[in-house]
Design a protein around this motif. Structure first.
Motif, PDB file in Angstrom:
ATOM      1  N   VAL A   1       0.879  -1.166   0.000  1.00 25.51           N
ATOM      2  CA  VAL A   1       0.000   0.000   0.000  1.00 25.51           C
ATOM      3  C   VAL A   1       0.918   1.219   0.000  1.00 25.51           C
TER       4      VAL A   1
ATOM      5  N   TYR B   1      -2.756   3.994  -1.826  1.00 25.22           N
ATOM      6  CA  TYR B   1      -3.375   3.139  -2.846  1.00 25.22           C
ATOM      7  C   TYR B   1      -2.626   1.799  -2.916  1.00 25.22           C
ATOM      8  N   PRO B   2      -3.369   0.727  -3.246  1.00 23.86           N
ATOM      9  CA  PRO B   2      -2.759  -0.595  -3.299  1.00 23.86           C
ATOM     10  C   PRO B   2      -2.115  -0.879  -4.660  1.00 23.86           C
TER      11      PRO B   2
ATOM     12  N   THR C   1      -7.956  -1.585   1.812  1.00 22.45           N
ATOM     13  CA  THR C   1      -6.655  -2.259   1.757  1.00 22.45           C
ATOM     14  C   THR C   1      -6.498  -3.319   2.839  1.00 22.45           C
TER      15      THR C   1
END
Length: 147
Positions: free
Chosen positions: A70, A85-86, A117
């Motif tokens: 992440v 964000y992943p 996530t």
């Protein structure tokens, strides 16, 4: 609008088939014309038999999460806007030795913000989706868990 991203050089002959496939909604993997080995990332010479003849094989676009992170700031400005964000590494169903890195997206808008996530697990099934960023179509990944 996604802009300011670091995007690939579409004029590179060795990678063009991959990006042309993405633009046509198809995940294509470079395949040696002599020994049949698939390879990712694309490159001019087969690492197995050293042939410089190759073609492109359309894959199903199905795979499993092999690894993930992440991303959190500090990041480049274009990426910081969507953080955290992943990012996942996906092993393809047809050939688990072929692994592709990309963003994990979900929800009706197929965006990173729609992915919780904390729910991502190694081995989760995913499939490729494509997103246009400026003049490049890039592969991303999603799965039923994040629909």
């Amino acid at each position: 609008m996604e802009s300011g991203w670091i995007l690939p050089d579409l004029s590179n002959e060795a990678t063009r088939g991959f990006w042309d496939g993405c633009a046509e909604g198809e995940l294509r993997i470079q395949t040696c014309s002599d020994c049949g080995a698939t390879r990712m990332p694309p490159r001019p010479m087969c690492p197995r038999c050293r042939s410089v003849d190759y073609g492109w094989t359309a894959m199903s676009g199905e795979g499993r999460i092999w690894s993930f992170v992440v991303a959190h700031p500090p990041l480049l400005p274009a990426y910081a806007e969507i953080a955290p964000y992943p990012v996942v590494t996906v092993e393809l169903l047809e050939d688990p030795m072929i692994r592709i890195v990309g963003g994990l997206v979900g929800g009706p808008g197929l965006d990173a913000a729609s992915v919780d996530t904390k729910t991502i697990e190694i081995g989760d099934p995913v499939h490729v989706v494509f997103a246009k960023v400026e003049d490049v179509t890039i592969p991303r990944w999603t799965g039923a868990k994040w629909a």
